[in-house]
Scaffold this motif. Sequence first.
Motif, PDB file in Angstrom:
ATOM      1  N   SER A  46     -11.537  -6.196  60.753  1.00  0.00           N
ATOM      2  CA  SER A  46     -12.024  -7.252  59.874  1.00  0.00           C
ATOM      3  C   SER A  46     -13.461  -6.938  59.475  1.00  0.00           C
ATOM      4  CB  SER A  46     -11.971  -8.611  60.579  1.00  0.00           C
ATOM      5  OG  SER A  46     -12.504  -9.627  59.767  1.00  0.00           O
ATOM      6  N   ILE A  47     -13.859  -7.430  58.304  1.00  0.00           N
ATOM      7  CA  ILE A  47     -15.225  -7.221  57.815  1.00  0.00           C
ATOM      8  C   ILE A  47     -16.073  -8.438  58.157  1.00  0.00           C
ATOM      9  CG2 ILE A  47     -16.680  -6.929  55.764  1.00  0.00           C
ATOM     10  CD1 ILE A  47     -14.327  -5.502  54.440  1.00  0.00           C
ATOM     11  N   MET A  48     -17.185  -8.202  58.833  1.00  0.00           N
ATOM     12  CA  MET A  48     -18.136  -9.274  59.134  1.00  0.00           C
ATOM     13  C   MET A  48     -19.379  -9.102  58.259  1.00  0.00           C
ATOM     14  SD  MET A  48     -20.176 -10.198  62.656  1.00  0.00           S
ATOM     15  CE  MET A  48     -18.777 -10.851  63.551  1.00  0.00           C
ATOM     16  N   THR A  89     -22.867 -15.834  60.582  1.00  0.00           N
ATOM     17  CA  THR A  89     -22.056 -14.720  60.098  1.00  0.00           C
ATOM     18  C   THR A  89     -20.828 -15.264  59.390  1.00  0.00           C
ATOM     19  OG1 THR A  89     -20.806 -14.582  62.175  1.00  0.00           O
ATOM     20  CG2 THR A  89     -22.786 -13.208  61.982  1.00  0.00           C
ATOM     21  N   PHE A  90     -20.202 -14.403  58.601  1.00  0.00           N
ATOM     22  CA  PHE A  90     -18.953 -14.744  57.930  1.00  0.00           C
ATOM     23  C   PHE A  90     -17.983 -13.586  58.096  1.00  0.00           C
ATOM     24  CE2 PHE A  90     -16.149 -14.411  54.264  1.00  0.00           C
ATOM     25  CZ  PHE A  90     -15.550 -15.664  54.280  1.00  0.00           C
ATOM     26  N   SER A  91     -16.726 -13.896  58.378  1.00  0.00           N
ATOM     27  CA  SER A  91     -15.726 -12.851  58.572  1.00  0.00           C
ATOM     28  C   SER A  91     -14.572 -13.027  57.597  1.00  0.00           C
ATOM     29  CB  SER A  91     -15.184 -12.880  60.006  1.00  0.00           C
ATOM     30  OG  SER A  91     -16.215 -12.643  60.936  1.00  0.00           O
ATOM     31  N   PRO A  93     -16.649 -16.438  65.145  1.00  0.00           N
ATOM     32  CA  PRO A  93     -15.639 -15.849  64.267  1.00  0.00           C
ATOM     33  C   PRO A  93     -14.214 -16.040  64.748  1.00  0.00           C
ATOM     34  CG  PRO A  93     -17.471 -14.349  64.571  1.00  0.00           C
ATOM     35  CD  PRO A  93     -17.681 -15.485  65.514  1.00  0.00           C
ATOM     36  N   ASN A  94     -13.993 -16.205  66.041  1.00  0.00           N
ATOM     37  CA  ASN A  94     -12.634 -16.280  66.544  1.00  0.00           C
ATOM     38  C   ASN A  94     -12.164 -17.690  66.839  1.00  0.00           C
ATOM     39  OD1 ASN A  94     -12.214 -13.468  66.550  1.00  0.00           O
ATOM     40  ND2 ASN A  94     -13.456 -13.306  68.405  1.00  0.00           N
ATOM     41  N   LYS A  95     -12.917 -18.707  66.427  1.00  0.00           N
ATOM     42  CA  LYS A  95     -12.536 -20.090  66.680  1.00  0.00           C
ATOM     43  C   LYS A  95     -11.879 -20.678  65.456  1.00  0.00           C
ATOM     44  CE  LYS A  95     -13.897 -20.206  70.833  1.00  0.00           C
ATOM     45  NZ  LYS A  95     -12.942 -20.350  71.927  1.00  0.00           N
ATOM     46  N   LYS A  96     -10.847 -21.480  65.668  1.00  0.00           N
ATOM     47  CA  LYS A  96     -10.098 -22.054  64.552  1.00  0.00           C
ATOM     48  C   LYS A  96     -10.518 -23.487  64.306  1.00  0.00           C
ATOM     49  CE  LYS A  96      -5.473 -22.951  62.784  1.00  0.00           C
ATOM     50  NZ  LYS A  96      -4.037 -22.838  62.992  1.00  0.00           N
ATOM     51  N   GLN A  97     -10.722 -23.829  63.043  1.00  0.00           N
ATOM     52  CA  GLN A  97     -11.046 -25.187  62.607  1.00  0.00           C
ATOM     53  C   GLN A  97      -9.790 -25.814  62.036  1.00  0.00           C
ATOM     54  OE1 GLN A  97     -13.814 -26.753  62.866  1.00  0.00           O
ATOM     55  NE2 GLN A  97     -13.489 -28.535  61.591  1.00  0.00           N
ATOM     56  N   PRO A  98      -9.540 -27.130  62.251  1.00  0.00           N
ATOM     57  CA  PRO A  98      -8.388 -27.765  61.634  1.00  0.00           C
ATOM     58  C   PRO A  98      -8.365 -27.491  60.140  1.00  0.00           C
ATOM     59  CG  PRO A  98      -9.432 -29.254  63.168  1.00  0.00           C
ATOM     60  CD  PRO A  98     -10.297 -28.046  63.083  1.00  0.00           C
ATOM     61  N   LYS A 100     -20.205  -4.949  58.291  1.00  0.00           N
ATOM     62  CA  LYS A 100     -19.663  -3.970  59.223  1.00  0.00           C
ATOM     63  C   LYS A 100     -18.222  -4.367  59.543  1.00  0.00           C
ATOM     64  CE  LYS A 100     -20.968  -6.089  63.649  1.00  0.00           C
ATOM     65  NZ  LYS A 100     -21.616  -5.857  64.958  1.00  0.00           N
ATOM     66  N   SER A 101     -17.426  -3.380  59.916  1.00  0.00           N
ATOM     67  CA  SER A 101     -16.046  -3.637  60.331  1.00  0.00           C
ATOM     68  C   SER A 101     -15.986  -3.714  61.844  1.00  0.00           C
ATOM     69  CB  SER A 101     -15.111  -2.531  59.825  1.00  0.00           C
ATOM     70  OG  SER A 101     -15.038  -2.548  58.420  1.00  0.00           O
ATOM     71  N   PHE A 102     -15.166  -4.623  62.368  1.00  0.00           N
ATOM     72  CA  PHE A 102     -15.018  -4.731  63.816  1.00  0.00           C
ATOM     73  C   PHE A 102     -13.554  -5.020  64.132  1.00  0.00           C
ATOM     74  CE2 PHE A 102     -15.586  -8.955  62.299  1.00  0.00           C
ATOM     75  CZ  PHE A 102     -14.888  -9.800  63.154  1.00  0.00           C
ATOM     76  N   THR A 103     -13.179  -4.756  65.372  1.00  0.00           N
ATOM     77  CA  THR A 103     -11.792  -4.893  65.791  1.00  0.00           C
ATOM     78  C   THR A 103     -11.492  -6.331  66.184  1.00  0.00           C
ATOM     79  OG1 THR A 103     -11.834  -2.629  66.620  1.00  0.00           O
ATOM     80  CG2 THR A 103     -10.027  -4.035  67.381  1.00  0.00           C
TER      81      THR A 103
END
Length: 668
Positions: free
Chosen positions: A271-273, A227-229, A101-106, A257-260
């Motif tokens: 954010s909602i996952m 998962t999707f965020s 969830p925290n990785k960025k794609q071009p 669920k919501s997570f920080t």
Amino acid sequence: MLRSFSYVTDHTGFCGTIKNSASDFVVTEIEVPEHLLRDTRAESLQKTSEAQLEPSSLCLQQPKKQRTEPPSPCAEGCHGGAPSPSERDPSCAGGDCSASPNKKQPEGEPELRSGLEEASMLDSLLGKPMSELLNKFACDLKDAWDLENNADAATREFSLGPILDKKDRADLHSAVRQKFPFLVTVTKDNEMIVKGNADYRELCQLVTEKETSDFFKFLDAKIENSTFSFAPDGNKEHRKVVHHFINRKFGRLLETKSFTVTDVNDQPNMSIMVRFREKSWSRKRSAGGFQEKQDLYTDFSYTGIKDKKAITYQPMVVKKVTPERLKEIGSKMEKKGMRIHNIHSACQHLRLGQLKGNHFDIVVRDLKHHSHDSSADLKERISEAMENVETKGFVNYYGPQRFGQGQNVQTDQIGLALLNEKMVKAVKLFFTPEDTDDPVNNAKRYFLQTEDAKGTLVMLPEFKVREKMLLRALNRYGVNHEGCTKGWLNIPHSMRIFYIHAYCSKIWNEAASYRLKIYGSKVVEGDLVFSEENDESVSLNDKVHVVTAPEESANKYSIKQVVLPMVGHSIKYPSNKVGQWYHERLSKDELQMCKFRVSPLQLNIPGCYRPILKNVQNLSYFLEGSEKGIEIEDNHLNAPKVSLHVSFDLDPSCYATVCLREIMKCDF
């Protein structure tokens, strides 16, 4: 298949033999760099049913309602991205995988790649004209959604026609939803209907359209443990609305669920996952949802089909097999003649045509003059041939291996029978044996003599998969027109259409030879030339221009720009003698009224265009004796132990044997 066909060069050439052993013919696939895949264009005009990477618009417009908070770095690229190997789930090696969830794609890469692949799939399943109509329907529907008080937008539907084959329907359902996440597909009595996805439209009112599109692609892909965020959202009440929407619409399949998270300002946010419920995997999809769970399977994907008698190097992706497992079985594979190198994880499969070309390293042995050549200077003949072809190119014929070289019945004959809907004849041709005494050909002889499909099944070795699939249906339904039709339907679509393509390739070869014989290398009025227009909104036919008389007089075009059509229902023919030749040739095969749609077999042949000539790139060669240190002196090559080593690159869909034919002026 190429004897007496034309050449574009006028040198004398020479004789020799190729493929004396597999090591004399080495093919290395030239890969498209991964970072360029999203910009891939079809380098040739050849369009096959298995693959054409032609991008088209996804029709995604700016959302009408934007978030007030700035998106986090992961909002644009966390779905479908490519994590580092240590972060990948080993179970997705070689197949699709989901990013952390925290990785960025071009930016833009996942959608563009998906668009390329799904556009190719839709063109293959529907044909280019129907695919374009679907694209127009999708765009018009989105425009209607953006208009206020447009009452009919919710009721608009588009029919894709009857799709009888269950697997084709499943592929089509998936391809439509992946390219157009805002559409849903339903089946009514084998007819496939496309309409707007009301759930998609409703979610667009809550989050950005980019997030909505990614969410529905995630939903459709249904990758286990993925998962999707959604983007970070500091508004608790708004998050609550999104939670309720997902639970109300997809609660049986998904949980939220919501997570920080940390936003762009390094501040904590929420954010909602979304993830799939554990028990959802065994359930069927709802009308807009999921299919029944299928067993895990191993699937090989690749970008090109290579020569049988050769050493070939090409990338392959294996789904549902981990890199570790491949490394474990490497020694076993080597005993079967296959070596595996550079094993690593991948997050997308490969498609036919998704390559830059092929590099060839070929040894030609038993060099000698042609019987009609009185020259004693064979070395000069070789040099002359190489320079000539490097400058002028070669006629872009389909090679003999496309037609089943050396077989009693060639694949184009079966294709012709299928186009004429002579199903029983096609089956009999398919089972025509060769003049050898081995289990396969003995089984074929037995079938033609007895029509005993069950007995033939027992006689055939296990590796004859295609034959066995056809025989099982014949055993059940009989060797009559209906039974043979169901027999052909029992083999995969790609195999069925292979025979049709072989016939179309044969006609193209004959047309190219005729064109060069009557007009030579001069571009004349009525010829077809291809425009290098990169506008994806321009159809393939609109990119093909008919040469006018003034353009002929002005020598506006070169022969290397001339294309000829592969026959089909959506192409245009030259308006000169070549066009007339096509009509007469098809009439000879009783295809003058052919629509190039074999409905009983769900075969759709739109046609395409292929350049008459092709260039060879990076051509190099040298002469070598069989023993190290032997030099070729006095330009005489009478010793049979002298061989020619030649290397060159060719574009996709070009045949090395055809290039060598032009160089040597001999058939293989």
